[in-house]
Design a protein around this motif. Structure first.
Motif, PDB file in Angstrom:
ATOM      1  N   ASN A 118     -20.293  27.402 -25.641  1.00 34.84           N
ATOM      2  CA  ASN A 118     -18.987  26.943 -26.106  1.00 34.84           C
ATOM      3  C   ASN A 118     -18.641  27.830 -27.304  1.00 34.84           C
ATOM      4  N   LEU A 119     -17.591  28.641 -27.171  1.00 40.26           N
ATOM      5  CA  LEU A 119     -17.251  29.602 -28.219  1.00 40.26           C
ATOM      6  C   LEU A 119     -16.633  28.969 -29.463  1.00 40.26           C
ATOM      7  N   ILE A 120     -16.183  27.746 -29.358  1.00 41.39           N
ATOM      8  CA  ILE A 120     -15.615  27.079 -30.534  1.00 41.39           C
ATOM      9  C   ILE A 120     -16.727  26.504 -31.412  1.00 41.39           C
ATOM     10  N   THR A 121     -17.681  25.819 -30.781  1.00 41.73           N
ATOM     11  CA  THR A 121     -18.756  25.175 -31.539  1.00 41.73           C
ATOM     12  C   THR A 121     -20.001  26.052 -31.672  1.00 41.73           C
ATOM     13  N   GLN A 122     -20.064  27.152 -30.898  1.00 43.44           N
ATOM     14  CA  GLN A 122     -21.236  28.041 -30.884  1.00 43.44           C
ATOM     15  C   GLN A 122     -22.490  27.289 -30.441  1.00 43.44           C
ATOM     16  N   THR A 123     -22.316  26.275 -29.589  1.00 43.73           N
ATOM     17  CA  THR A 123     -23.458  25.577 -29.016  1.00 43.73           C
ATOM     18  C   THR A 123     -23.629  26.049 -27.582  1.00 43.73           C
ATOM     19  N   ALA A 124     -24.860  25.964 -27.096  1.00 48.35           N
ATOM     20  CA  ALA A 124     -25.155  26.477 -25.765  1.00 48.35           C
ATOM     21  C   ALA A 124     -26.191  25.604 -25.073  1.00 48.35           C
ATOM     22  N   VAL A 125     -26.232  25.763 -23.771  1.00 44.43           N
ATOM     23  CA  VAL A 125     -27.240  25.081 -22.972  1.00 44.43           C
ATOM     24  C   VAL A 125     -27.585  25.988 -21.790  1.00 44.43           C
ATOM     25  N   GLN A 126     -28.850  25.941 -21.389  1.00 43.43           N
ATOM     26  CA  GLN A 126     -29.235  26.620 -20.156  1.00 43.43           C
ATOM     27  C   GLN A 126     -29.201  25.572 -19.057  1.00 43.43           C
ATOM     28  N   VAL A 127     -28.397  25.843 -18.058  1.00 50.52           N
ATOM     29  CA  VAL A 127     -28.202  24.910 -16.955  1.00 50.52           C
ATOM     30  C   VAL A 127     -29.232  25.213 -15.868  1.00 50.52           C
ATOM     31  N   VAL A 128     -29.809  24.183 -15.287  1.00 53.62           N
ATOM     32  CA  VAL A 128     -30.699  24.359 -14.139  1.00 53.62           C
ATOM     33  C   VAL A 128     -29.918  23.907 -12.909  1.00 53.62           C
ATOM     34  N   LEU A 129     -29.514  24.895 -12.101  1.00 55.20           N
ATOM     35  CA  LEU A 129     -28.716  24.602 -10.905  1.00 55.20           C
ATOM     36  C   LEU A 129     -29.627  24.267  -9.737  1.00 55.20           C
ATOM     37  N   GLU A 130     -29.205  23.313  -8.957  1.00 56.60           N
ATOM     38  CA  GLU A 130     -29.938  22.972  -7.739  1.00 56.60           C
ATOM     39  C   GLU A 130     -29.058  23.336  -6.557  1.00 56.60           C
ATOM     40  N   ASP A 131     -28.777  24.622  -6.444  1.00 60.17           N
ATOM     41  CA  ASP A 131     -27.892  25.144  -5.413  1.00 60.17           C
ATOM     42  C   ASP A 131     -28.576  26.369  -4.812  1.00 60.17           C
ATOM     43  N   ASP A 132     -28.937  26.286  -3.538  1.00 63.58           N
ATOM     44  CA  ASP A 132     -29.688  27.359  -2.884  1.00 63.58           C
ATOM     45  C   ASP A 132     -28.949  28.692  -2.849  1.00 63.58           C
ATOM     46  N   ARG A 133     -27.642  28.688  -3.102  1.00 61.04           N
ATOM     47  CA  ARG A 133     -26.883  29.948  -3.107  1.00 61.04           C
ATOM     48  C   ARG A 133     -27.213  30.802  -4.325  1.00 61.04           C
ATOM     49  N   TYR A 134     -27.834  30.193  -5.345  1.00 59.44           N
ATOM     50  CA  TYR A 134     -28.091  30.882  -6.601  1.00 59.44           C
ATOM     51  C   TYR A 134     -29.591  30.925  -6.894  1.00 59.44           C
ATOM     52  N   PRO A 135     -30.247  32.029  -6.520  1.00 59.55           N
ATOM     53  CA  PRO A 135     -31.697  32.135  -6.702  1.00 59.55           C
ATOM     54  C   PRO A 135     -32.094  32.485  -8.139  1.00 59.55           C
ATOM     55  N   ILE A 136     -33.357  32.296  -8.429  1.00 66.28           N
ATOM     56  CA  ILE A 136     -33.917  32.655  -9.733  1.00 66.28           C
ATOM     57  C   ILE A 136     -33.992  34.172  -9.867  1.00 66.28           C
TER      58      ILE A 136
END
Length: 142
Positions: A118-136
């Motif tokens: 978030n560019l306003i608050t400068q906070t971030a999170v790493q999202v863990v997606l459970e979608d087979d279209r997006y591999p590690i």
């Protein structure tokens, strides 16, 4: 502005306004919460995400759209709430990059674990997606 010693970049000077804070840390690095983004090279799409608490912890990141133009995962609603993201909130999305030593053509992106800032608050999170279209380990080059 404060001085921070890093293994990769030596001493860097960091303005508090440039610090990105991960409230929950990163996957596998729960205690690493404060980072600064450093340009890799002039004109390069890559950035280094340097940890401010751990001198030798830095991740190479890139906007995934540079290599995967149709990358558009659906963010879980909990992430939007956690980062206080509204539709109009400016944000950045990065993925971590892995380049095996001496084999740049084997570069991969972690599309399953995007980093949202978030560019306003400068906070971030790493999202863990459970979608087979997006591999590690999405290969960048065929």
């Amino acid at each position: 502005m404060s001085a921070v010693s890093t293994t990769r970049f030596g001493e860097i000077h960091v303005d508090d306004a440039d610090v990105v804070t991960f409230t929950d840390g990163l996957v596998g690095f729960a205690d690493a919460r404060r980072f600064v983004l450093i340009q890799h090279k002039e004109g390069s799409p890559f950035r280094w995400m340097q940890c401010l608490e751990v001198a030798d912890l830095a991740f190479l990141v890139v906007d995934p759209a540079v290599f995967v133009p149709d990358y558009a995962p659906e963010m879980p609603s909990g992430v939007a709430r956690q980062l206080n993201l509204q539709e109009e909130t400016p944000r950045l999305v990065y993925t971590t990059v892995t380049i095996p030593r001496g084999r740049p053509n084997d570069m991969t992106l972690n599309l399953a674990g995007p980093i949202v800032v978030n560019l306003i608050t400068q906070t971030a999170v790493q999202v863990v997606l459970e979608d087979d279209r997006y591999p590690i380990r999405q290969r960048v080059f065929p």
